[in-house]
Design a protein around this motif. Structure first.
Motif, PDB file in Angstrom:
ATOM      1  N   TYR A 128       0.819  -1.264   0.147  1.00 29.29           N
ATOM      2  CA  TYR A 128       0.057  -0.047   0.099  1.00 29.29           C
ATOM      3  C   TYR A 128       0.750   1.171  -0.043  1.00 29.29           C
ATOM      4  N   ASP A 129       0.282   2.348  -0.907  1.00 30.29           N
ATOM      5  CA  ASP A 129       1.054   3.314  -0.765  1.00 30.29           C
ATOM      6  C   ASP A 129       0.312   4.611  -0.020  1.00 30.29           C
ATOM      7  N   LEU A 130      -0.993   4.654   0.077  1.00 34.80           N
ATOM      8  CA  LEU A 130      -1.711   5.680   0.798  1.00 34.80           C
ATOM      9  C   LEU A 130      -2.757   5.004   1.664  1.00 34.80           C
ATOM     10  N   PHE A 131      -3.074   5.739   2.937  1.00 36.11           N
ATOM     11  CA  PHE A 131      -3.953   5.146   3.815  1.00 36.11           C
ATOM     12  C   PHE A 131      -4.914   6.127   4.188  1.00 36.11           C
ATOM     13  N   LEU A 132      -6.197   5.668   3.734  1.00 33.73           N
ATOM     14  CA  LEU A 132      -7.211   6.839   3.346  1.00 33.73           C
ATOM     15  C   LEU A 132      -8.296   6.863   4.491  1.00 33.73           C
ATOM     16  N   ILE A 133      -9.008   7.887   4.610  1.00 38.94           N
ATOM     17  CA  ILE A 133     -10.339   8.045   5.394  1.00 38.94           C
ATOM     18  C   ILE A 133     -11.199   8.758   4.310  1.00 38.94           C
ATOM     19  N   ASN A 134     -12.276   8.114   4.166  1.00 44.41           N
ATOM     20  CA  ASN A 134     -13.316   8.119   3.075  1.00 44.41           C
ATOM     21  C   ASN A 134     -12.696   8.509   1.825  1.00 44.41           C
ATOM     22  N   GLY A 135     -11.708   7.775   1.412  1.00 49.38           N
ATOM     23  CA  GLY A 135     -11.228   7.736   0.201  1.00 49.38           C
ATOM     24  C   GLY A 135     -10.389   8.968  -0.318  1.00 49.38           C
ATOM     25  N   ARG A 136      -9.883   9.660   1.036  1.00 45.34           N
ATOM     26  CA  ARG A 136      -8.990  10.733   0.778  1.00 45.34           C
ATOM     27  C   ARG A 136      -7.747  10.724   1.813  1.00 45.34           C
ATOM     28  N   ALA A 137      -6.737  11.681   1.394  1.00 45.26           N
ATOM     29  CA  ALA A 137      -5.633  11.503   2.291  1.00 45.26           C
ATOM     30  C   ALA A 137      -5.366  12.938   3.117  1.00 45.26           C
ATOM     31  N   ALA A 138      -4.923  13.009   4.276  1.00 43.98           N
ATOM     32  CA  ALA A 138      -4.284  14.044   4.998  1.00 43.98           C
ATOM     33  C   ALA A 138      -5.155  15.159   4.802  1.00 43.98           C
ATOM     34  N   ASN A 210     -12.560  20.978  25.267  1.00 47.55           N
ATOM     35  CA  ASN A 210     -11.118  21.446  25.180  1.00 47.55           C
ATOM     36  C   ASN A 210     -10.628  22.133  23.861  1.00 47.55           C
ATOM     37  N   PRO A 211     -11.160  23.376  23.617  1.00 48.08           N
ATOM     38  CA  PRO A 211     -10.769  23.990  22.302  1.00 48.08           C
ATOM     39  C   PRO A 211      -9.491  24.028  21.905  1.00 48.08           C
ATOM     40  N   GLY A 212      -9.430  23.883  20.658  1.00 52.47           N
ATOM     41  CA  GLY A 212      -8.099  23.752  19.905  1.00 52.47           C
ATOM     42  C   GLY A 212      -8.301  23.197  18.408  1.00 52.47           C
ATOM     43  N   VAL A 213      -7.128  22.849  17.860  1.00 49.64           N
ATOM     44  CA  VAL A 213      -7.018  21.976  16.743  1.00 49.64           C
ATOM     45  C   VAL A 213      -6.257  20.720  16.997  1.00 49.64           C
ATOM     46  N   TRP A 214      -6.788  19.622  17.147  1.00 50.33           N
ATOM     47  CA  TRP A 214      -6.307  18.763  17.664  1.00 50.33           C
ATOM     48  C   TRP A 214      -6.225  17.412  16.544  1.00 50.33           C
ATOM     49  N   MET A 215      -4.974  16.726  16.616  1.00 47.44           N
ATOM     50  CA  MET A 215      -4.843  15.682  15.601  1.00 47.44           C
ATOM     51  C   MET A 215      -5.655  14.493  15.969  1.00 47.44           C
ATOM     52  N   PHE A 216      -6.382  13.767  14.837  1.00 48.08           N
ATOM     53  CA  PHE A 216      -6.726  12.560  14.790  1.00 48.08           C
ATOM     54  C   PHE A 216      -6.341  11.721  13.694  1.00 48.08           C
ATOM     55  N   HIS A 217      -5.542  10.718  14.289  1.00 44.49           N
ATOM     56  CA  HIS A 217      -4.859   9.995  13.250  1.00 44.49           C
ATOM     57  C   HIS A 217      -4.689   8.617  13.484  1.00 44.49           C
ATOM     58  N   CYS A 218      -4.312   7.568  12.547  1.00 49.98           N
ATOM     59  CA  CYS A 218      -3.831   6.228  12.945  1.00 49.98           C
ATOM     60  C   CYS A 218      -2.463   6.292  13.664  1.00 49.98           C
ATOM     61  N   MET A 228      -3.264   8.776   6.675  1.00 46.97           N
ATOM     62  CA  MET A 228      -4.349   8.465   7.397  1.00 46.97           C
ATOM     63  C   MET A 228      -4.380   9.503   8.698  1.00 46.97           C
ATOM     64  N   MET A 229      -4.477  10.738   8.557  1.00 43.75           N
ATOM     65  CA  MET A 229      -4.384  11.830   9.514  1.00 43.75           C
ATOM     66  C   MET A 229      -5.292  12.919   9.311  1.00 43.75           C
ATOM     67  N   THR A 230      -6.201  13.335  10.111  1.00 40.34           N
ATOM     68  CA  THR A 230      -7.135  14.598   9.950  1.00 40.34           C
ATOM     69  C   THR A 230      -6.974  15.383  11.304  1.00 40.34           C
ATOM     70  N   ALA A 231      -8.065  16.068  11.653  1.00 38.35           N
ATOM     71  CA  ALA A 231      -8.242  17.023  12.795  1.00 38.35           C
ATOM     72  C   ALA A 231      -9.325  17.018  13.322  1.00 38.35           C
ATOM     73  N   LEU A 232      -9.558  17.144  14.588  1.00 39.53           N
ATOM     74  CA  LEU A 232     -10.915  17.976  15.370  1.00 39.53           C
ATOM     75  C   LEU A 232     -10.520  19.194  15.738  1.00 39.53           C
ATOM     76  N   VAL A 233     -11.346  20.080  15.189  1.00 37.13           N
ATOM     77  CA  VAL A 233     -11.308  21.594  14.789  1.00 37.13           C
ATOM     78  C   VAL A 233     -12.524  22.076  15.412  1.00 37.13           C
TER      79      VAL A 233
END
Length: 375
Positions: A128-138, A210-218, A228-233
């Motif tokens: 595998y080259d990409l690790f996806l969430i909902n078919g999208r990356a990062a 807890n207000p902020g921009v928080w990573m959510f990732h594998c 496979m990384m996004t954020a809780l914003v």
């Protein structure tokens, strides 16, 4: 529920309803519950959805390849009576992996994958080259949005081949359902990381406290670093000294990378310093010039050098010498290289003066940032 499957693929297929209690003839297993649906044929699935929860469906013919190409989905069965907790947002994240060498020709059996010698393909696990969430990356993954005091229900669904350990920064969450089935309040676990095996689902509750921009990732690093990384914003949150997070507003529309640039420096996007507001690093002379190129090495998780001072007309070449896939994407939409695979390169010509900042879409949250100053 009545679903009409119209197979317009060049190969047979079926639909398996994963996690649904349904009649034997509707289970979608070829040569066990039904004949495979041939190209050009139709089949109707019909059953009563008796068990509420986060369910899913996928092909059960040549599943290794057809699911790799995206023949899957989520089926949410709502209870007739709402539960005691009402959620402000209800999100679904499908986890999956992508092998970039699975081309149309490979899917039709007319070609082998490029690295077949290393065991990639039908006889073993894909490389595998990409690790996806909902078919999208990062950076392309829509983030979780929340306001202080709100509650999120996040449905995590693993429709890939590999396990994924999903970790949230700055918060603990409560597991409220497993494989779509509610967890009694007295048995619920509070965690910050949950491991999903292939085919598993977890519904988690996130409280916005807890207000902020928080990573959510594998938390498997090669998975997060390759998509496979996004954020809780939190809505309206501004990072001190930086400003609003890029996900707080719609991203700019990027233009394809080419041998043409803007004649003038564009306005800085929200949260990015305006051109000329920072003192550039001292250098004896400018690099490049018309018909000249300067190379930036894309080492895994960094651009080297991270800052360039060049003359107008310089072509900057990004060469991927690492093991991950990368992009060079400007914050203002001026240039977008698209995916640069290991060993490949992409370029863009800067015609006019300005202070141009860019990032890797796969590794934004790892701090992979770059800067080109054209004087």
């Amino acid at each position: 529920l009545r679903v009409h499957l119209r197979n317009r693929l060049p190969v047979p297929t079926t639909i398996h309803w994963h996690g649904l209690d349904l009649p034997f003839a509707m289970d979608g297993v070829p040569f066990v519950t039904q004949d495979a649906v041939l190209p050009g044929e139709d089949f109707t699935y019909e059953f009563v959805a008796t068990n509420p929860g986060t369910r899913m469906f996928h092909s059960h013919v040549d599943s290794n390849l057809q699911m790799e190409l995206g023949l899957y989905g989520v089926l949410i069965v709502e209870p007739r009576q709402p539960g005691p907790v009402q959620y402000d947002h209800d999100y679904t994240y499908i986890l999956d992996e992508k092998a970039l060498d699975i081309t149309e020709a490979v899917a039709l059996g007319r070609a082998q994958v490029q690295n077949q010698a290393e065991g990639n393909g039908r006889g073993g696990a894909f490389a595998y080259d990409l690790f996806l969430i909902n078919g999208r990356a990062a950076d392309a993954i829509p983030p979780l949005q929340v306001s202080p005091g709100q509650k999120i229900r996040l449905r995590l669904v693993n429709l890939g081949n590999l396990p994924h350990a999903m970790h949230l920064h700055g918060h603990s969450f409560t597991i409220i359902a497993t494989d779509g089935n509610p967890v009694p309040p007295g048995a619920r676990l509070v965690k910050d990381t949950v491991l999903l095996g292939p085919g598993e689902r977890y519904d988690i509750e996130i409280a916005g406290h807890n207000p902020g921009v928080w990573m959510f990732h594998c938390h498997m690093p090669n998975h997060s670093e390759n998509g496979m990384m996004t954020a809780l914003v939190y809505d309206g949150f501004e990072v001190p000294g930086i400003g609003s997070h890029p996900h707080s507003s719609a991203p700019p529309v990027a233009t394809p990378a080419s041998a043409a640039g803007h004649a003038d420096a564009p306005a800085a996007p929200a949260g990015q310093p305006a051109a000329g507001t920072d003192q550039p690093p001292t250098q004896a002379s400018l690099l490049g010039g018309p018909n000249q190129s300067v190379t930036v090495l894309v080492v895994d998780n960094r651009f080297e050098p991270s800052t360039l001072r060049v003359a107008p007309g310089t072509t900057v070449v990004w060469k991927n010498v690492g093991n991950n896939v990368h992009t060079a994407s400007s914050f203002d939409g001026l240039f977008e290289t698209g995916t640069i695979r290991p060993g490949e390169e992409a370029s863009f010509t800067f015609l006019g003066p300005g202070d141009f900042r860019y990032y890797c879409r796969q590794h934004l949250f790892n701090g992979t940032l770059g800067r080109v100053i054209v004087e």
